[in-house]
Design a protein around this motif. Structure first.
Motif, PDB file in Angstrom:
ATOM      1  N   LYS A 125       0.925  -1.166   0.328  1.00 33.85           N
ATOM      2  CA  LYS A 125       0.102   0.163  -0.165  1.00 33.85           C
ATOM      3  C   LYS A 125       0.717   1.544  -0.008  1.00 33.85           C
ATOM      4  CE  LYS A 125      -4.037  -2.200   1.588  1.00 33.85           C
ATOM      5  NZ  LYS A 125      -4.307  -2.632   3.001  1.00 33.85           N
ATOM      6  N   LEU A 132      -3.328   7.484  -8.391  1.00 32.73           N
ATOM      7  CA  LEU A 132      -5.020   7.366  -7.608  1.00 32.73           C
ATOM      8  C   LEU A 132      -5.602   6.919  -8.816  1.00 32.73           C
ATOM      9  CD1 LEU A 132      -4.898  11.525  -7.531  1.00 32.73           C
ATOM     10  CD2 LEU A 132      -5.269   9.517  -5.799  1.00 32.73           C
ATOM     11  N   ARG A 134      -9.681   6.475  -9.931  1.00 36.01           N
ATOM     12  CA  ARG A 134     -11.123   7.616  -9.146  1.00 36.01           C
ATOM     13  C   ARG A 134     -12.350   6.012  -9.763  1.00 36.01           C
ATOM     14  NH1 ARG A 134     -13.632  10.829  -5.876  1.00 36.01           N
ATOM     15  NH2 ARG A 134     -14.631  12.513  -6.331  1.00 36.01           N
ATOM     16  N   CYS A 135     -12.160   5.288 -10.137  1.00 35.12           N
ATOM     17  CA  CYS A 135     -12.739   3.849 -10.652  1.00 35.12           C
ATOM     18  C   CYS A 135     -12.931   3.221  -9.453  1.00 35.12           C
ATOM     19  CB  CYS A 135     -12.619   3.472 -11.869  1.00 35.12           C
ATOM     20  SG  CYS A 135     -12.792   5.346 -12.985  1.00 35.12           S
ATOM     21  N   THR A 136     -11.854   2.114  -9.249  1.00 40.12           N
ATOM     22  CA  THR A 136     -12.239   1.149  -8.576  1.00 40.12           C
ATOM     23  C   THR A 136     -12.334   0.978  -7.168  1.00 40.12           C
ATOM     24  OG1 THR A 136      -9.656   0.768  -8.525  1.00 40.12           O
ATOM     25  CG2 THR A 136     -10.268  -0.071 -10.132  1.00 40.12           C
ATOM     26  N   GLY A 137     -11.722   2.211  -6.334  1.00 37.85           N
ATOM     27  CA  GLY A 137     -11.972   1.816  -4.795  1.00 37.85           C
ATOM     28  C   GLY A 137     -10.509   1.176  -4.387  1.00 37.85           C
ATOM     29  N   TYR A 138      -9.747   0.846  -5.662  1.00 37.90           N
ATOM     30  CA  TYR A 138      -8.074   0.015  -5.153  1.00 37.90           C
ATOM     31  C   TYR A 138      -8.187  -1.400  -4.887  1.00 37.90           C
ATOM     32  CZ  TYR A 138      -7.183   5.221  -5.141  1.00 37.90           C
ATOM     33  OH  TYR A 138      -7.059   6.388  -5.277  1.00 37.90           O
ATOM     34  N   ALA A 139      -8.942  -1.919  -4.560  1.00 33.99           N
ATOM     35  CA  ALA A 139      -9.225  -2.943  -3.756  1.00 33.99           C
ATOM     36  C   ALA A 139      -8.680  -4.026  -4.404  1.00 33.99           C
ATOM     37  CB  ALA A 139     -10.619  -3.735  -2.944  1.00 33.99           C
ATOM     38  N   ARG A 140      -9.075  -3.888  -5.629  1.00 35.70           N
ATOM     39  CA  ARG A 140      -9.159  -4.844  -7.102  1.00 35.70           C
ATOM     40  C   ARG A 140      -7.304  -5.185  -7.107  1.00 35.70           C
ATOM     41  NH1 ARG A 140     -13.004  -8.540  -6.587  1.00 35.70           N
ATOM     42  NH2 ARG A 140     -14.562  -6.896  -5.195  1.00 35.70           N
ATOM     43  N   VAL A 142      -4.897  -3.781  -5.474  1.00 33.47           N
ATOM     44  CA  VAL A 142      -3.977  -4.653  -4.394  1.00 33.47           C
ATOM     45  C   VAL A 142      -3.853  -6.494  -4.091  1.00 33.47           C
ATOM     46  CG1 VAL A 142      -3.911  -4.775  -1.903  1.00 33.47           C
ATOM     47  CG2 VAL A 142      -4.295  -2.875  -2.890  1.00 33.47           C
TER      48      VAL A 142
ATOM     49  N   PHE B 229     -18.753   9.995 -14.427  1.00 35.55           N
ATOM     50  CA  PHE B 229     -18.807  10.249 -12.943  1.00 35.55           C
ATOM     51  C   PHE B 229     -20.235  11.449 -13.601  1.00 35.55           C
ATOM     52  CE2 PHE B 229     -16.198   7.234 -11.932  1.00 35.55           C
ATOM     53  CZ  PHE B 229     -15.154   7.281 -12.145  1.00 35.55           C
ATOM     54  N   GLU B 642     -17.542  -0.596  -4.533  1.00 41.14           N
ATOM     55  CA  GLU B 642     -16.136  -0.172  -3.967  1.00 41.14           C
ATOM     56  C   GLU B 642     -15.850   1.176  -5.107  1.00 41.14           C
ATOM     57  OE1 GLU B 642     -13.654  -3.652  -5.189  1.00 41.14           O
ATOM     58  OE2 GLU B 642     -14.701  -5.228  -3.704  1.00 41.14           O
ATOM     59  N   GLY B 643     -16.071   1.348  -6.171  1.00 39.66           N
ATOM     60  CA  GLY B 643     -15.805   2.832  -6.996  1.00 39.66           C
ATOM     61  C   GLY B 643     -16.798   3.678  -6.131  1.00 39.66           C
ATOM     62  N   ALA B 646     -15.800   4.665  -2.803  1.00 39.94           N
ATOM     63  CA  ALA B 646     -14.310   5.622  -2.916  1.00 39.94           C
ATOM     64  C   ALA B 646     -14.557   6.466  -2.647  1.00 39.94           C
ATOM     65  CB  ALA B 646     -13.094   4.903  -3.895  1.00 39.94           C
ATOM     66  N   VAL B 677      -4.861   4.637  -1.932  1.00 37.51           N
ATOM     67  CA  VAL B 677      -5.474   3.692  -1.203  1.00 37.51           C
ATOM     68  C   VAL B 677      -4.911   3.365  -0.266  1.00 37.51           C
ATOM     69  CG1 VAL B 677      -2.542   2.619  -1.524  1.00 37.51           C
ATOM     70  CG2 VAL B 677      -4.034   0.993  -1.953  1.00 37.51           C
ATOM     71  N   MET B 680      -8.545   3.849   2.070  1.00 36.48           N
ATOM     72  CA  MET B 680      -9.719   3.411   1.824  1.00 36.48           C
ATOM     73  C   MET B 680      -9.569   2.433   3.488  1.00 36.48           C
ATOM     74  SD  MET B 680     -10.879   4.409  -0.987  1.00 36.48           S
ATOM     75  CE  MET B 680     -12.008   2.888  -0.778  1.00 36.48           C
ATOM     76  N   MET B 683     -13.324  -3.667   2.419  1.00 37.12           N
ATOM     77  CA  MET B 683     -14.796  -2.980   1.740  1.00 37.12           C
ATOM     78  C   MET B 683     -15.972  -4.327   2.054  1.00 37.12           C
ATOM     79  SD  MET B 683     -15.052  -0.351  -1.065  1.00 37.12           S
ATOM     80  CE  MET B 683     -13.235  -0.903  -1.374  1.00 37.12           C
TER      81      MET B 683
END
Lengths: 153, 784, 266
Positions: A125, A132, A134-140, A142, B229, B642-643, B646, B677, B680, B683
């Motif tokens: 991390k 950055l 903006r679409c995925t939220g990063y979890a996938r 990682v 968006f 998930e997006g 965020a 990251v 976050m 989730m």
């Protein structure tokens, strides 16, 4: 001014005005569009490249200071097996949506796994903190890195 | 079908994206291309006295400099058939927001174009900007006001809680900034525009009007979109690039850097909300009164629809017998606000969920329990009078959300786990954990009688002797994964594995915009419909006993293959289908009507850690239970959730456009902070699939709900941790540390128009029309 | 070369300069890159630490041992930024928000400056004359920074609205140098330059002296006094990143927590 450097293993020459960034030279100068411009300030990591093996934000690198440098872009990761594992994992884990941040992430993730393949969750991390999405939220993303780690080991 | 509906098929453009081979709008080139740039007003409000472009034109390498006096067609554009926004502000006209375009240039290089901008002389006479959205409504400067009135608006209740809430101005901040390439042809009689957009046909309407050209001579092609968006529903550089291309007869590329991008698209409406909730002693809601003021900014955009949404969903997914909700949007000298994921429901959700928690605290009822006593179910009536005829598994969702395991306790020995991360500011002994819940909902697809249909064409033929299905649609892929879903639908309907998506452009019928979480339902329905027509033809060609398709063959009633499709495809089969959702009605003067196609519900729980002294906070876990109807691609649905989470973390803790005197103070990623990251939470997301009647495969939309209630859930958790009121998002460390407090705006009372309340209490300086008592009545542009 | 053409703009990592260039805000007549000047990248760790002006934060993180500097270097930007950013750049930009500057000031570091006329050294605190106003004369070049090793009782805290890549709302560096019986307290982002909180330093020095530099757990009274003296030295403003009220509040908090933590390692 004219500058000569090595990009993705090939010698290249470019004409540019003195204050131009390496990002601009790579894209508009050499037609290597894979490296992206999302902020021009080093705040997003979309422009990540390797300069003499070191990870840099190409938007903040003065192109004119790159004489004789070895620059590697997303296009230059080519058939590297570590990069390939990262790329495959990014797709299978769902780490790609619009894809604008993806080349930057792939460059950073590949550099990390080559330098420190045993990186733990926290180190991963920290290494990705400059990119950055903006679409995925990063979890996938990682998750993709972890899958690539397993694949390479 | 192995890669059909229901499978987590990897996206077809994924590999190219990971290799840097996918072409975004900002990567486009054409031979002979030149570069366009925009001169923007530095003043939020000003009269343009003079524009002199001669020095710019004289600069070598500059091919064109255009102003409002050079416009060949209609001088204004806009959404929803309201054309109120100037293509360029002209002499003797007024600039209405900081960054409004005044001139455009085309030159040999971006640097040369930048220099040319510096040589354009504009004399502005600065005017005082109108920046207070409440004051603007009082003066009569507004786009729309809407009332939702049901039952007895004057109802009383034994228990009443009141609150004032604010939501700051969030930016969509898609990573791919505005970009496009316009290529003229046929001596300037035709033009092709390649652009990153959410709606090709929406753009085409406006481009054609402003170029003064017939639609048939303009082709708009979808270029690679780097996220949207809501930021790409409105025109940005489309008309400008075409104007420059036609003026120079050269391909013209325009793109905005990040700073310009902040001025180049609409944003989420900041909101001020006054709420009053009344309930009985057991926590059953009796009344909701609210006044919601949205700052619409300088031009209309999609504000009228956002007003409707904020009001329609303003009480949340609950049964409420008595309602008086007033929502209005002001016209101010701020940047125009418009569509952003959640579209009005985000703002009111923050308020109504805070109110539910207030009620719970007053009545000493558990916050989850009080919600469960009020949640909607299928068959219930909404506050707009519409009966929920689709699926509404809200109570089940709340239960499931509660059952998701909480995270382990804070590891006080691990500094990285503490809020504030590497700043080492937090002290483990002073970190308090909080838990909060929120529910939300909104409509899928367009409402109020709008027929936002979608069109798709499916062609089945042979390629290398094997069946290949091609799909042509104008629907915009922005990263959400529509391209994957389309392929899955065709595979399921035709039993053909090889599916190719043709480039999206305006050479096929309208698919409607990629907004309102509608594309899987609407374009999915169009693709399904077209594919089913192809299937009918295949079965007709095969003749009995063929009744089904599967695995590349026609099948009999027992599912046994009769013949491979190849033998039936000597000539290809092509069908187009236009898919319409069921008709809806406009809302009446009391906001009542069967206005929405259907609804998406969401239940969320947030867990946060707060260092009480510094106010730094960390969202530890965000659990989402979302009502999706049917997950065509579960992996992609989770990605949407998930997006959204965020973006919810961002709105709750760090994202706000800071504006002062009409000037934007933070147009950069240095000071407009997006979550990294390290920001976050863990989730955990669960999908509830109760099929939606009348929707293809029973789908609902999935893109928006998890952003609607996540800021509210996070705020609830922050309140639980700190005991503070926290009436505003984004919440700052200063507020969480208890050293800053938001004072409520004293000018308005819940449920009343600002005008009526203020008239007896203040003396207004009459401007324009007067009524008999010497007070201005105002110029609301549209009522109801 | 700088002596001949003093209006040359020097660039090392480019992390500040290139932002202004990309946005069209500056167009220097001449740029001189230090990329190839290897001597400027040396780092020496002995009884002194010397860091060449061209050494990057990543290079520093691999080598230096002074806790306040290490903690600050870790929070600079992001990994690619740390691969390019330099102490020389931080000093030349001379922003009160430069992460490395409070530790340098607290360590009482000296800036080494060279020109055709020779070399001079100036204390970091004196070097920062004002926002974006370093004590650099035409024809001069920062070649390095030097400070005395000061033990391990050091802290660096940074307040921001996000967990990574954030410009400090306020920061604080604290050095308890037992060997030299010296306390350094420096504040970032709460004034036109990095501020040495001298009253707090003097208080802490004499408080530690009274306890022979074996203070044990500080009392609430001592922490309160130290914190309020540090906060009084701050001259914060309201800006888009934070309010003056919050900045003063968090400076006091950081001072208190820094002292608690460092006393524990004395």
């Amino acid at each position: 001014m004219r500058i000569a450097l090595n990009v993705n293993g090939e010698p290249r020459e470019g004409d540019l005005w003195g204050g131009e960034s390496l990002l601009y030279l790579l894209r508009e100068g050499f037609g290597l569009w894979g490296t992206k411009n999302a902020c021009e300030q080093g705040e997003c990591g979309s422009c990540a490249v390797l300069v003499d093996g070191v990870l840099k934000c190409s938007c903040l690198v003065l192109a004119a200071s790159c004489e004789d440098c070895q620059v590697t872009t997303i296009e230059g990761l080519g058939d590297d097996p570590v990069a390939g594992a990262v790329q495959e994992a990014m797709v299978s884990a769902g780490g790609v949506q619009c894809g604008f941040c993806t080349p930057g992430f792939v460059v950073v993730m590949t550099e990390l796994l080559k330098r420190h393949p045993g990186a733990d969750d926290e180190e991963v991390k920290q290494a990705l903190a400059g990119n950055l999405c903006r679409c995925t939220g990063y979890a996938r993303i990682v998750e993709a890195l972890k899958r690539a780690q397993v694949q390479i080991a | 079908m192995v890669r059909g509906v229901g499978a987590s098929v990897p996206r077809p453009d994924g590999r190219a994206k990971t290799r840097g081979e996918f072409e975004f709008a900002s990567d486009l080139t054409a031979p002979g291309m030149i570069y366009g740039r925009t001169l923007r007003s530095p003043h939020p409000h000003a009269l343009v006295r003079r524009v002199d472009v001669r020095r710019a034109l004289a600069l070598p390498g500059v091919s064109a400099v255009l102003t409002a006096s050079d416009l060949p067609g209609q001088a204004v554009y806009g959404l929803a058939k309201v054309r109120d926004q100037p293509v360029l502000v002209g002499v003797r006209e007024k600039v209405m927001y900081e960054g409004e375009p005044v001139a455009i240039v085309a030159a040999e290089s971006p640097e040369r174009a930048r220099q040319a901008l510096g040589l354009i002389e504009v004399d502005y006479e600065p005017l005082t900007p109108l920046t207070d959205p409440v004051e603007a409504l009082i003066q009569g400067d507004g786009y729309r006001e809407l009332v939702i009135r049901r039952g007895d608006p004057g109802a009383q209740a034994p228990v009443v809680v009141k609150g004032y809430y604010e939501v700051g101005q969030q930016d969509q901040a898609p990573l791919g900034p505005e970009a496009g390439l316009a290529i003229p042809s046929h001596g300037g009689r035709e033009i092709d525009l390649y652009v990153a957009t959410q709606g090709l046909h929406v753009d085409l309407d406006q481009v054609a009007e402003c170029l003064g050209m017939e639609r048939e001579r303009i082709r708009i092609h979808l270029a690679g979109v780097g996220g949207a968006f809501g930021a790409r529903e409105d025109i940005s550089m489309q008309i400008h690039a075409c104007l420059l291309a036609l003026a120079t007869m050269r391909p013209v590329k325009m793109w905005y850097g990040r700073e310009e991008s902040f001025f180049g698209h609409v944003h989420r409406h900041p909101a001020r909300m006054w709420y009053e909730h009344g309930a009985d002693e057991s926590g059953r809601l009796l009344l909701v009164r609210a006044t919601i003021v949205l700052d619409g900014g300088a031009y209309g955009s999609s504000t009228r629809s956002v007003v409707a949404n904020a009001a329609c969903f303003g009480a949340g997914p609950y049964r409420v017998p008595n309602v008086d909700i007033w929502c209005g949007a002001s016209k101010t000298n701020h940047q125009p606000n418009g569509a952003m994921r959640g579209f009005g429901a985000v703002q009111s959700c923050f308020a109504h969920e805070a109110q539910m928690d207030r009620l719970a605290a007053r009545l000493k009822i558990d916050p989850v329990e009080i919600r469960r006593r009020n949640v909607l179910a299928a068959g219930d009536e909404l506050i707009t009078g519409q009966r929920v005829t689709g699926s509404a598994p809200v109570d089940k969702m709340v239960t499931r959300c509660m059952e998701i395991p909480l995270p382990p306790a804070l590891d006080r020995a691990a500094p990285a786990a503490l809020p504030g991360g590497g700043g080492y500011l937090a002290d483990a002994g002073r970190v308090r954990r909080g838990v909060g819940y929120a529910l939300g909902y909104k409509n899928v697809a367009f409402s109020g009688g709008t027929d936002d249909f979608s069109t798709a064409r499916v062609t089945l033929g042979l390629s290398g002797g094997k069946p290949l299905a091609r799909v042509k649609s104008a629907a915009s892929e922005m990263g959400q994964g529509l391209v994957t879903v389309i392929g899955q639908i065709v595979r399921t309907e035709l039993g053909v594995d090889e599916v190719e998506l043709m480039p999206a452009d305006t050479l096929v019928g309208d698919a409607g915009s990629s907004s309102a979480s509608r594309q899987t339902w609407m374009t999915g329905g169009a693709v399904q419909g077209a594919a089913q027509k192809v299937k009918s033809e295949l079965l007709r060609r095969a003749g009995p006993p063929a009744v089904e398709l599967g695995e590349g063959c026609v099948l009999d009633a027992e599912g046994m293959p009769l013949a491979p499709l190849e033998v039936l495809l000597e000539t290809p089969i092509e069908y187009e289908h236009e898919f319409h959702h069921r008709p809806t009605q406009a809302l009446n003067e009391n906001g009542q009507g069967d206005a929405h196609v259907s609804f998406m519900f969401v239940a969320q729980r947030a867990v946060v850690d707060v260092d009480l002294d510094s106010g730094v906070a960390k969202v530890v876990q965000l659990a989402t239970v979302q009502d999706v109807g049917r997950a065509i691609n579960p992996l992609q649905v989770l990605g949407q959730i998930e997006g959204s989470v965020a973006q919810g973390v961002g709105l709750a803790l760090m994202e706000e456009m800071r504006v002062s005197g009409g000037h934007l103070l933070n147009p950069s990623f240095t000071d407009y902070l997006l979550p990294t990251v390290l920001d976050m939470p863990e989730m955990i997301s669960e999908l509830i699939e109760e099929p939606e009647p009348l929707a293809p495969y029973g789908v609902k939309g999935v893109g928006e709900p998890a952003l609607i209630s996540s800021p509210a859930a996070i705020a609830a958790a922050l309140r639980d941790a700190t005991g503070l009121d926290l009436p505003r998002i984004p919440v700052s460390p200063a507020e969480l540390a208890g050293i800053a407090h938001l004072a409520p705006d004293p000018r308005v009372v819940a449920g009343q128009r600002p005008l009526e309340r203020v008239v007896p209490a203040r003396v207004l300086t009459p401007v324009g029309e007067e009524s008999g008592d010497g007070v201005e009545r105002g110029r609301i542009l549209e009522r109801g | 070369m700088l002596a001949r053409t003093p209006d040359t703009t020097v660039v090392a990592g480019g992390t500040d300069l290139m932002v202004a260039m990309n946005f069209g805000r500056i167009r220097p007549e001449r740029l001189m890159s230090l990329r190839r000047v290897a001597e400027m990248r040396t780092i020496e760790v002995g009884s002194d630490t010397y860091v060449g002006a061209g050494a990057t934060f990543t290079q520093m993180l691999g080598t230096i041992e002074d806790p306040a500097m290490v903690l600050a270097a870790k929070t600079v930007g992001s990994p690619p930024i740390r691969n390019a950013g330099t102490l020389g750049g931080n000093l030349a930009t001379c922003s009160p928000a430069g992460d490395a500057l409070p530790p340098l000031a607290a360590l009482d570091a000296s800036v080494v400056i060279a020109s055709a006329a020779g070399e001079r050294q100036v204390k970091v605190s004196a070097f920062m004359l004002g926002p974006k106003q370093p004590d650099l004369r035409p024809g001069e070049l920062i070649v390095g920074v030097r400070w005395r090793r000061a033990g391990l009782a050091q802290a660096f805290l940074k307040a921001g609205t996000r967990n990574a890549m954030v410009i400090a709302v306020a920061s604080l560096a604290l050095v308890l140098d037992k060997e030299r019986r010296r306390v350094g307290v420096a504040l970032g982002s709460v004034g036109p330059t990095v501020i040495r909180a001298m009253a707090a330093e003097l208080f802490a020095q004499s408080w530690l002296e009274d306890r022979d530099w074996r203070p044990g757990t500080p009392t609430q009274a001592a922490l309160d006094r130290f914190a309020s003296l540090a906060a009084e030295s701050a001259r914060p403003i309201d800006d888009v990143r934070g309010s003056a009220l919050y900045r003063r509040h968090v400076v006091a908090l950081m001072a208190r927590r820094a002292l608690e933590r460092t006393c524990a390692s004395l």
